[in-house]
Design a protein around this motif. Structure first.
Motif, short mmCIF file in Angstrom:
data_model
loop_
_atom_site.label_atom_id
_atom_site.label_comp_id
_atom_site.label_asym_id
_atom_site.label_seq_id
_atom_site.Cartn_x
_atom_site.Cartn_y
_atom_site.Cartn_z
N HIS A 1 0.84 -1.19 0.00
CA HIS A 1 0.00 0.00 0.00
C HIS A 1 0.87 1.24 0.00
N VAL A 2 0.48 2.21 -0.83
CA VAL A 2 1.24 3.44 -0.99
C VAL A 2 0.31 4.61 -0.68
N ILE A 3 0.77 5.53 0.14
CA ILE A 3 -0.06 6.67 0.55
C ILE A 3 0.67 7.95 0.19
N HIS A 4 0.09 8.73 -0.72
CA HIS A 4 0.68 9.99 -1.14
C HIS A 4 0.10 11.19 -0.41
N SER A 5 -1.09 11.03 0.15
CA SER A 5 -1.71 12.14 0.87
C SER A 5 -2.78 11.60 1.81
N GLN A 6 -3.14 12.42 2.82
CA GLN A 6 -4.19 12.10 3.79
C GLN A 6 -3.95 10.74 4.44
N GLY A 7 -2.76 10.61 5.02
CA GLY A 7 -2.40 9.36 5.69
C GLY A 7 -3.31 9.01 6.84
N ASN B 1 2.29 15.90 5.14
CA ASN B 1 1.42 16.43 6.19
C ASN B 1 1.07 15.40 7.25
N PHE B 2 1.59 14.19 7.10
CA PHE B 2 1.30 13.15 8.08
C PHE B 2 2.32 13.22 9.21
N ARG B 3 1.84 13.36 10.44
CA ARG B 3 2.74 13.49 11.58
C ARG B 3 2.37 12.56 12.74
N GLU B 4 1.22 11.92 12.68
CA GLU B 4 0.73 11.17 13.82
C GLU B 4 1.13 9.70 13.72
N LEU C 1 8.55 -0.72 5.94
CA LEU C 1 7.81 0.44 6.45
C LEU C 1 8.65 1.67 6.10
N TYR C 2 8.18 2.41 5.10
CA TYR C 2 8.94 3.52 4.54
C TYR C 2 8.13 4.80 4.77
N LEU C 3 8.65 5.68 5.61
CA LEU C 3 7.94 6.91 5.95
C LEU C 3 8.72 8.10 5.41
N ASP C 4 8.31 8.58 4.26
CA ASP C 4 8.89 9.81 3.69
C ASP C 4 7.95 10.94 4.06
N ILE C 5 8.02 11.34 5.35
CA ILE C 5 7.04 12.27 5.91
C ILE C 5 7.77 13.33 6.73
N ASN C 6 7.02 14.33 7.13
CA ASN C 6 7.57 15.41 7.96
C ASN C 6 7.03 15.22 9.37
#
Length: 855
Positions: free
Chosen positions: A519-525, A547-550, A566-571
C-alpha cells in the motif's frame, strides 16, 4: 511477475528446511511437499502470465499463486522468529505441537496452504495453462541475469540536445537577452517530447548558472500543494538550516508568498516551474515572483497550450517540435549501445521502426534501448513484427506499444524492479541507494556469488541503459539519484494494478485494494489509517505524505504485523515519538523514520532488519544500545551523537552513514568484515580514528570535520588497502599517505599551503580528483612529467588564490574531462587542456559543500 514471488518462496522453504534441523518429521514432509509443488507450478507461470491479460480467470489464478507464495514465506519467518525466542528449538517445536498461544501454529497454516495449492492445480487444467518453460523461451524475459556493478552507467541525457541545438540556442538567447522585465518562457508539447529535459539542460548550462545567482526548481504535477511548492523554492534559496525550517512550519500560504517575494526582490533569479497542468497552479504561484526589472526569468513546462499561452501576455512561448527523420535517426544511433554491430539489413529494419516513431524522442530512446539488448537480425525482425501488429491508421507506432514491448522484454526480476518506480510520487527524484535497499528488502534480488548490493546496482544500471529510468545525478562514477518519465511511471502503475503488485490510496474515494500486499499513501495518511485494514496481509506500507505526523495512529501490533517494508517519507517533526510497539514488526527488513530524534530500545527486536534509515538530513539522533542487536543489519543511516559501544556485533553491516561522535576511540571494529562504506560527521581534532584501519574491506570513506576544524592524525588511511574513494572535508596540516588502491579523491576546506599535486600525482590508480573550496591556498600547482598516469577527470573549484598551473608534457595522458570554476586568479590553463572536454558545474555539489560547512 508471479514467477519471482514463487522463486523467492521456494528458496525460503529450502533455507527453512536446512536451518530447522530439529523439525518434526511430519512437519518437515509438509514443508518439503509445499516446496516441490510450488517448484512445479512455477513451470506453468510464464504461459499463465501471457494469457492473463485476456482472461480474468487466469488473472485470478496468477494472483492466488502470488498470495500462497507470500503467505508461505510469512508463516515460515514467523515460526523462525518465535522458535528463536524459546530456550531451544526443541522446546519451540513442542510448543507448536501443544498449540500454545506463544507460538505460531505452522502445521495448521501449511495444511491450509496445501488445500489451496491442490485447488490451484485443478484450476490450471480447467483454464488450459500448459508448461511452455521447457523451451527456455525467447529473449531475456526468462533469464535472471546477474548484472554486476562493473556495468557502470554513463550519463547520456544530452543526446537529444546534440540534435536539437537550434532549440537550445533559441532559449539561451531568450534567457540571456538584455530585457530587464521579468519574463516567462513557456515550453509546451505532448508527453515524451523532452520538455523537462530541455528545461533541465538550460538550468544546468554554465552561462545560465553564472548569469542568474539565484535559481530554484519545482515540479508541480497534476496534484499539487501551493504551500509545499513555496517552501521548496524558499529552501532552495535560503538552505535548510533548522531556523529556516522551523520558521516555514509556522507560516500560512500568504506569509510564505510574501516571504519568497521579499527574498527575490533584490535578486536576479531563474525559477523553473515544471509540469504545470492547470492555469490555476501558475496563478497561485506567480504573485511570489516579483518584477524588479533586473532580467529575472521563469521557465514553465506544460502539456497544455492554454497554460503556456496565458502564463505571460508578453512572454515567450515555444511549442516543442517533433524531430525530423534525420534527427530521429541520429538520436537512435547515439543511444544504441553497439552501433558497429548493426549490419545493413538491421539498419534497414531500424530505420523503418524509427520512422514510425514520428519524431517522438522518448519513443526513439526506448526503442534504441530495447534493440540494444537484441542480438542479430532475427531478433530485430521479431521486434518489428510485434510493433507492426499494433500500427495506427496513420502508419505510426503508439508510444504505449513501444513502452510495453520494452517492459515485456525485461527479465522477471527486472520487471519487479521497474514496477517499483510507480510507487513514488510523480516527478520525484529519488536516491539510488534507497531504491536498491528497497528491492533487497522485498526479495527482488536473486542470491548468488556477488553481493546483493552489487547485483541490485547492476539492475538499476540496466534499466537506465534501456532508457526506462533516467539517471538524474552521477557522483563518484555512480548514479546516486534517478527519476522516471511520467509516461513510464504511468506504465508501471498500470502493469502493477494488473498483477496486484501495489495500489495507491485514493483519498477521494477513500479506497485502496485489499488484494495488494503493498500500500502506498501519497496524501491524507490519517484517513488511510482509519480504514479497516485488519484482515489484510500487508507486506509493505509506504507513506509519501508531508502532512502526516501522527505516528501513534499506526497499529503496529496487528495490522502491520507482517510488514517487510515500512517507509515513511514524511515530515514528522522533532517531537514525534516512535511507539515501542514498532519492535513487534519482527519480519521488517527496511525501516525508514526520517527526522526522529529518539529511537526506542524495542528496535533491537527487529532481528531481520537489513536497512535502518533514521535521518538523512542534518538532525542528529540518539540510537539505543540495542541497535547493536540487529544482527542482519546491512545499512545504517543515522546521524547519532553517542558511540554504539557494541557496534562490532553488527557483523553484516555494509554501509554506515552518520556517525557524529568519537565512535572508534574504544572500539576495535575488526569484526566488521563486511563494512564497505563509512561516513562520519562532526569530527574533532581530539578524535581517535586509527582503528578505522581494522576495516579491511572498506572501499568508500567520507570524513567531515566540525565547523571546518582540523583533522586528527590520518596515518591510518594508508593501511586501508581496499580503499578506493575518499572524501576529506576539513583542515589538513599535511596530506596523509594514500594506498595505491585509491581511484577517487575529494578534498574540501583543507587549507593546504603546500602544493598537493606531487603527492597526488604519484597515485597509480587515481582516476578522478576534485579539489573543492579552499582545499589549496597556494598560488601554483605543478603536475610533473609522468604524473597522474590514470587520471581521467579533474575538478578545480573555488581555489581563490590559484594563479598558475604548470603541466608536464607527459602528465595526465588519459584526461577526458576538466572542470574549472570560481578560480578568479587563474588566468591561463595549459595549452593541452584547452582541447579537453569542459565539465559542467553541477549545482548538487553545492549541497555537499554546504553540508560540510554546517557540520
Amino acid at each position: 511477475m508471479a514467477d519471482a514471488f514463487v522463486s523467492f518462496a521456494v528458496q525460503k522453504l529450502g533455507d527453512f528446511l536446512i536451518q530447522q534441523v530439529s523439525l518434526r518429521t511430519n512437519l518437515r514432509k509438509e514443508v518439503e511437499w509445499l516446496r516441490i509443488e510450488l517448484l512445479f507450478i512455477q513451470s506453468f507461470l510464464r504461459d499463465a502470465e501471457l494469457k492473463q491479460y485476456g482472461d480474468r480467470r487466469v488473472q485470478q489464478w496468477v494472483f492466488e499463486i502470488n498470495s500462497i507464495a507470500n503467505d508461505a514465506v510469512a508463516i515460515l519467518e514467523t515460526y523462525s522468529f518465535e522458535a528463536g525466542k524459546g530456550a531451544s528449538r526443541l522446546k519451540a517445536c513442542a510448543c507448536i505441537c501443544r498449540k500454545e498461544k506463544k507460538f505460531y501454529n505452522v502445521a495448521k497454516e501449511i495444511k491450509s496452504l496445501k488445500k489451496r495449492i491442490i485447488d490451484i492445480s485443478r484450476k490450471r487444467e480447467t483454464y488450459g495453462i500448459t508448461n511452455i518453460n521447457s523451451n527456455a523461451g525467447e529473449g531475456p524475459s526468462n533469464q535472471v541475469t546477474t548484472l554486476r556493478r562493473t556495468t557502470s552507467y554513463v550519463d547520456d541525457q544530452d543526446s537529444i540536445f546534440v540534435v536539437l541545438q537550434d532549440v537550445v540556442q533559441t532559449f539561451l538567447a531568450q534567457l540571456l537577452k538584455a530585457e530587464p522585465r521579468r519574463t516567462v518562457l513557456s515550453i509546451y508539447g505532448m508527453g515524451g517530447l523532452g520538455k523537462t529535459t530541455l528545461a533541465r539542460n538550460l538550468y544546468k548550462n554554465p552561462n545560465i548558472a553564472s548569469s542568474f545567482p539565484t535559481r530554484a526548481w519545482i515540479c508541480v504535477s497534476q496534484e499539487y500543494n501551493t504551500i509545499d511548492l513555496l517552501k521548496i523554492i524558499i529552501k532552495s534559496i535560503q538552505g535548510c538550516a533548522k531556523e529556516t525550517l522551523d520558521l516555514l512550519e509556522k507560516m500560512a500560504e500568504i506569509d510564505l508568498e510574501n516571504h519568497l517575494r521579499k527574498l527575490l526582490t533584490e535578486c536576479k533569479y531563474l525559477v523553473v516551474v515544471d509540469d504545470v497542468w492547470q492555469r490555476e497552479a501558475w496563478e497561485s504561484l506567480k504573485r511570489a515572483f516579483p518584477d524588479s526589472k533586473n532580467g529575472s526569468r521563469v521557465i514553465i513546462t506544460t502539456r497544455k497550450e492554454d497554460v503556456a499561452e496565458r502564463a505571460d501576455d508578453r512572454g515567450f512561448v515555444h511549442k516543442l517540435r517533433f524531430l525530423s527523420q534525420e534527427e530521429s535517426w541520429d538520436l537512435f544511433r547515439r543511444k544504441l549501445l553497439d552501433v558497429r554491430a548493426m549490419v545493413p539489413e538491421m539498419e534497414r529494419l531500424a530505420k523503418d521502426m524509427v520512422e514510425k516513431c514520428r519524431g517522438l524522442p522518448l519513443a526513439i530512446v526506448v526503442l534504441s534501448g530495447l534493440l540494444s539488448h537484441k542480438k542479430g537480425l532475427s531478433e530485430w525482425q521479431k521486434v518489428k513484427d510485434h510493433l507492426w501488429k499494433n500500427i495506427k491508421e496513420d502508419k505510426s507506432i503508439e508510444i504505449s506499444n513501444i513502452l510495453s514491448l520494452s517492459y515485456n522484454d525485461l527479465s522477471t526480476a527486472l520487471k519487479q524492479c521497474f514496477l517499483y518506480f510507480g510507487i513514488f510520487p510523480e516527478d520525484q527524484v529519488f536516491e539510488a541507494d534507497n531504491i536498491i535497499w528497497l528491492w533487497m528488502a522485498e526479495g527482488f534480488i536473486p542470491r548468488g556469488e556477488d553481493r546483493l548490493e552489487d547485483v541490485a546496482e547492476g539492475f538499476l544500471n540496466e534499466l537506465i541503459r534501456r532508457s526506462l529510468v533516467q539517471g538524474d545525478y552521477t557522483f563518484w562514477e555512480r548514479v546516486t539519484k534517478c527519476r522516471v518519465h511520467d509516461l513510464l511511471r504511468d506504465l508501471a502503475i498500470q502493469k502493477a494494478l494488473e498483477v496486484n503488485f501495489f495500489d495507491i490510496y485514493d483519498p477521494r474515494s477513500r479506497s485502496i485494494s485489499s488484494l495488494c500486499i503493498r500500500h502506498v499513501i501519497h496524501s491524507q495518511g490519517e484517513r488511510y489509517l482509519s480504514l479497516d485494514l485488519s484482515n489484510l496481509k500487508l507486506r509493505s506500507v509506504m507513506f509519501f505524505d508531508p502532512n502526516f505526523r501522527e505516528m501513534r495512529l499506526i497499529n503496529f501490533r496487528s495490522v502491520f504485523q507482517r510488514l517487510y517494508v515500512l517507509y515513511l517519507d514524511i515530515n514528522v517533526g522533532n517531537r514525534c515519538i516512535v511507539p515501542d510497539a514498532i519492535g513487534s514488526l519482527y519480519h521488517l527488513k527496511l525501516l525508514s523514520l526520517p527526522g526522529i530524534r529518539d529511537v526506542p530500545s524495542s528496535i533491537g527486536n527487529l532481528k531481520n532488519l537489513q536497512t535502518l534509515v533514521v535521518d538523512e538530513g542534518r538532525n542528529f539522533c540518539k540510537l539505543p544500545c540495542e541497535t547493536a542487536d540487529l544482527i542482519n543489519l546491512r545499512h545504517l543511516v543515522a546521524q547519532y551523537t553517542k558511540p554504539l559501544v557494541h557496534i562490532s556485533k553488527l557483523t553484516s553491516l555494509q554501509v554506515l552513514k552518520g556517525a557524529g561522535c568519537d565512535q572508534w576511540k574504544d572500539v576495535d571494529p575488526v569484526d566488521l568484515v563486511n563494512l564497505r562504506e563509512l561516513r562520519m560527521y562532526r569530527i574533532k581534532k581530539s578524535y581517535s580514528l586509527n582503528n578505522i584501519s581494522s576495516l579491511k574491506n572498506l572501499s568508500t570513506l567520507r570524513l567531515f570535520c566540525r565547523d571546518r576544524q582540523s583533522f586528527p592524525d590520518l596515518e591510518f588511511v594508508n593501511s586501508c588497502e581496499k580503499l578506493q574513494k575518499l572524501w576529506l572535508g576539513g583542515i589538513l596540516e599535511k596530506l596523509p599517505l594514500f594506498p595505491d588502491s585509491i581511484t577517487v579523491i575529494t578534498l574540501l576546506d583543507s587549507k593546504l599551503t603546500e602544493d598537493p599535486m606531487p603527492i597526488l600525482g604519484r597515485l597509480p590508480n587515481l582516476r578522478n580528483l576534485q579539489l573543492f573550496r579552499a582545499s589549496y591556498e597556494g598560488k601554483e600547482i605543478m603536475c610533473s612529467d609522468n604524473s597522474f598516469s590514470q587520471l581521467e577527470f579533474l575538478h578545480l573549484h573555488d581555489l581563490s588564490k590559484l594563479e598558475r598551473w604548470d603541466l608536464g608534457t607527459s602528465a595526465m595522458p588519459l584526461i577526458k574531462g576538466l572542470g574549472i570554476h570560481y578560480c578568479p586568479n587563474l588566468k591561463k590553463i595549459p595549452e593541452r587542456m584547452k582541447y579537453v572536454e569542459l565539465l559542467k558545474w553541477n549545482n548538487k555539489y553545492v549541497d555537499l559543500l554546504n553540508l560540510n560547512f554546517m557540520l
